[in-house]
Design an enzyme around this catalytic site. Structure first.
Site, mmCIF file in Angstrom:
data_model
loop_
_atom_site.group_PDB
_atom_site.id
_atom_site.type_symbol
_atom_site.label_atom_id
_atom_site.label_comp_id
_atom_site.label_asym_id
_atom_site.label_seq_id
_atom_site.Cartn_x
_atom_site.Cartn_y
_atom_site.Cartn_z
ATOM 1 N N CYS A 152 4.970 6.211 5.776
ATOM 2 C CA CYS A 152 4.294 6.704 6.983
ATOM 3 C C CYS A 152 5.302 7.211 8.016
ATOM 4 O O CYS A 152 5.210 8.369 8.456
ATOM 5 C CB CYS A 152 3.389 5.617 7.547
ATOM 6 S SG CYS A 152 4.134 3.974 7.607
HETATM 7 N N1 LIG Z 1 -0.179 0.098 5.258
HETATM 8 C C1 LIG Z 1 0.351 1.299 5.446
HETATM 9 O O1 LIG Z 1 0.168 1.929 6.518
HETATM 10 C C2 LIG Z 1 1.164 1.957 4.368
HETATM 11 C C3 LIG Z 1 1.546 3.296 4.557
HETATM 12 C C4 LIG Z 1 2.301 3.927 3.553
HETATM 13 C C5 LIG Z 1 2.649 3.229 2.415
HETATM 14 N N2 LIG Z 1 2.294 1.928 2.276
HETATM 15 C C6 LIG Z 1 2.695 1.233 1.046
HETATM 16 O O2 LIG Z 1 1.553 1.150 0.193
HETATM 17 C C7 LIG Z 1 1.620 -0.059 -0.562
HETATM 18 C C8 LIG Z 1 0.346 -0.862 -0.302
HETATM 19 O O3 LIG Z 1 0.270 -1.138 1.086
HETATM 20 P P1 LIG Z 1 -0.936 -1.934 1.755
HETATM 21 O O4 LIG Z 1 -0.653 -1.946 3.205
HETATM 22 O O5 LIG Z 1 -2.229 -1.393 1.259
HETATM 23 O O6 LIG Z 1 -0.661 -3.389 1.120
HETATM 24 P P2 LIG Z 1 -1.533 -4.678 1.161
HETATM 25 O O7 LIG Z 1 -2.604 -4.521 2.217
HETATM 26 O O8 LIG Z 1 -0.575 -5.799 1.288
HETATM 27 O O9 LIG Z 1 -2.222 -4.698 -0.330
HETATM 28 C C9 LIG Z 1 -1.517 -4.890 -1.489
HETATM 29 C C10 LIG Z 1 -2.444 -4.781 -2.704
HETATM 30 O O10 LIG Z 1 -1.649 -4.911 -3.907
HETATM 31 C C11 LIG Z 1 -2.206 -5.905 -4.769
HETATM 32 N N3 LIG Z 1 -1.075 -6.580 -5.422
HETATM 33 C C12 LIG Z 1 -0.119 -7.342 -4.811
HETATM 34 N N4 LIG Z 1 0.799 -7.742 -5.731
HETATM 35 C C13 LIG Z 1 0.410 -7.232 -6.930
HETATM 36 C C14 LIG Z 1 0.946 -7.302 -8.244
HETATM 37 N N5 LIG Z 1 2.079 -7.989 -8.508
HETATM 38 N N6 LIG Z 1 0.305 -6.667 -9.240
HETATM 39 C C15 LIG Z 1 -0.842 -5.976 -9.002
HETATM 40 N N7 LIG Z 1 -1.393 -5.848 -7.758
HETATM 41 C C16 LIG Z 1 -0.769 -6.491 -6.731
HETATM 42 C C17 LIG Z 1 -3.024 -6.813 -3.864
HETATM 43 O O11 LIG Z 1 -4.155 -7.351 -4.562
HETATM 44 P P3 LIG Z 1 -4.067 -8.684 -5.463
HETATM 45 O O12 LIG Z 1 -2.924 -9.490 -4.943
HETATM 46 O O13 LIG Z 1 -5.395 -9.329 -5.296
HETATM 47 O O14 LIG Z 1 -3.841 -8.179 -6.877
HETATM 48 C C18 LIG Z 1 -3.523 -5.835 -2.780
HETATM 49 O O15 LIG Z 1 -4.740 -5.231 -3.200
HETATM 50 C C19 LIG Z 1 2.889 -0.817 -0.099
HETATM 51 O O16 LIG Z 1 3.931 -0.561 -1.002
HETATM 52 C C20 LIG Z 1 3.178 -0.197 1.264
HETATM 53 O O17 LIG Z 1 4.537 -0.231 1.588
HETATM 54 C C21 LIG Z 1 1.539 1.287 3.216
#
Ligand SMILES: NC(=O)c1ccc[n+]([C@@H]2O[C@H](COP(=O)([O-])OP(=O)(O)OC[C@H]3O[C@@H](n4cnc5c(N)ncnc54)[C@H](OP(=O)(O)O)[C@@H]3O)[C@@H](O)[C@H]2O)c1
Length: 346
Positions: A152
């Site tokens: 982001c």
């Molecule tokens: N939030 C933002 O604004 C943003 C912006 C750009 C990029 N990102 C990137 O996008 C990614 C996701 O971000 P988020 O904010 O959506 O994260 P989040 O809210 O922490 O969600 C993480 C998701 O991944 C799953 N997960 C965690 N560990 C896992 C594993 N070992 N195997 C399979 N699934 C797993 C979790 O579900 P379960 O644990 O139930 O499987 C959950 O659904 C991150 O890498 C982050 O850096 C985020």
């Protein structure tokens, strides 16, 4: 009409549910699989009632690479390291991968290992990974099998500085990115810093000595400038849910350049970059929910320090919207498909 069959790994996080919200309006996508290990068996609409009426049959399931490998494309909306472990197998099955995490954003595996404090899990895939910033890499995205969706802060910062650097106008050694983020940028996982009473009514800088997005931003700016860059990047946490506001400073000694015209020309054909009229101050709320980067360029007091204001929604142009934009390009669809809606005001 061909429907692109999509899988999403990590469907309970904020970028996962944002993918679902956007894809619900996409006329050529069918979400076949959405994974969550903790919510397996739960209907997505039970967890996220905003999706009721859109995905009534869809349930979270445990990640299964065989089932995911039957999809045309799989999004990873997961913490870093997960796509490293699974992407190779999916690519071998003929499934394309769009990774929202940082796993394939840095071209150098050693640099990735230094910033993420663990060895790179799939260095053999780095050569073919394409950095999914359409405004820079559209042609490579078309043919890509593996996309690294930009972060982001890196999206807001690069789009704001590219016109100056590509044209050799800014002093590349003295760039400053002073950036503010909403709390959803930290994801949905519980942490003290994201609590309402900790993040509300307050604002703070963090990771001033070095944030993980720094090497990603400098990698992109180096490519634009054609040489080394010196960037000071200071992220801040602000009490809003969505949004990134990047205030960017660059020294531009040549005062004869019409910067407004430069920015308007650079982004004239870009469907998701809006260069605002001279003198504007873009607001994060104007891009809330929309896949838009809104930019304004200023030269205060006609001096040599140029100030660029660049705003995005971290979950849309900063993550899931940009991921869908990449899907559209990869599958030869209209780039605006499913992404044409305006931001939410007020
Ligand atoms: N939030 C933002 O604004 C943003 C912006 C750009 C990029 N990102 C990137 O996008 C990614 C996701 O971000 P988020 O904010 O959506 O994260 P989040 O809210 O922490 O969600 C993480 C998701 O991944 C799953 N997960 C965690 N560990 C896992 C594993 N070992 N195997 C399979 N699934 C797993 C979790 O579900 P379960 O644990 O139930 O499987 C959950 O659904 C991150 O890498 C982050 O850096 C985020």
């Amino acid at each position: 009409m061909y429907m692109v069959k999509v899988g999403i790994v990590g469907g309970t996080g904020y970028t996962g549910v944002e993918l679902l919200r956007l894809l619900a309006q996409h006329p050529q996508v069918e979400v076949a699989i959405i994974t969550s290990r903790s919510e397996a068996g739960v209907c997505v609409a039970d967890m996220y009632p905003n999706l009721r009426g859109h995905y009534d049959q869809l349930k979270f399931s445990v990640p299964d690479t065989v089932a995911l490998g039957a999809c045309d494309v799989v999004f990873f909306a997961t913490p870093h390291g997960v796509a490293h472990a699974l992407a190779g197998e999916l690519l071998a099955a003929g499934t394309r991968v769009i990774d929202l995490s940082a796993d394939f954003r840095l071209a150098d595996a050693d640099e990735w290992a230094r910033w993420y404090n663990q060895p790179h899990g799939a260095p053999g895939l780095l050569d073919e990974a394409v950095y999914g910033l359409p405004e820079v890499n559209r042609e490579r995205i078309r043919a890509a099998r593996l996309i690294a969706v930009p972060g982001c802060y890196p999206t807001a910062t690069q789009l704001g500085l590219l016109p100056l650097l590509e044209n050799g106008l800014a002093d590349p050694a003295r760039l400053i990115a002073d950036c503010k983020s909403g709390v959803s940028g930290a994801g949905r996982g519980a942490s003290v810093g994201s609590l309402f009473c900790e993040a509300g009514e307050s604002m703070k800088a963090y990771a001033v000595k070095g944030h993980r997005h720094l090497p990603e931003i400098t990698q992109g700016l180096r490519r634009a400038a054609g040489g080394e860059v010196g960037l000071t990047f200071v992220p801040h946490l602000t009490p809003m849910i969505r949004g990134i506001h990047a205030t960017l400073y660059a020294t531009v000694v040549d005062r004869s350049v019409d910067l407004q015209a430069l920015y308007e020309q650079r982004y004239a054909d870009e469907p998701f970059v809006d260069v605002m009229p001279a003198g504007s101050h873009p607001e994060t709320r104007s891009v809330r929910g929309a896949n838009v980067c809104r930019i304004a360029v200023h030269r205060p007091q006609a001096g040599d320090l140029v100030v660029v204001l660049s705003v995005i929604d971290n979950l849309v142009k900063g993550a899931s919207g940009q991921a869908v934009q990449n899907l559209n390009i990869m599958f030869g669809l209209d780039e605006r498909m499913g992404l044409a809606h305006a931001g939410l005001m007020p």
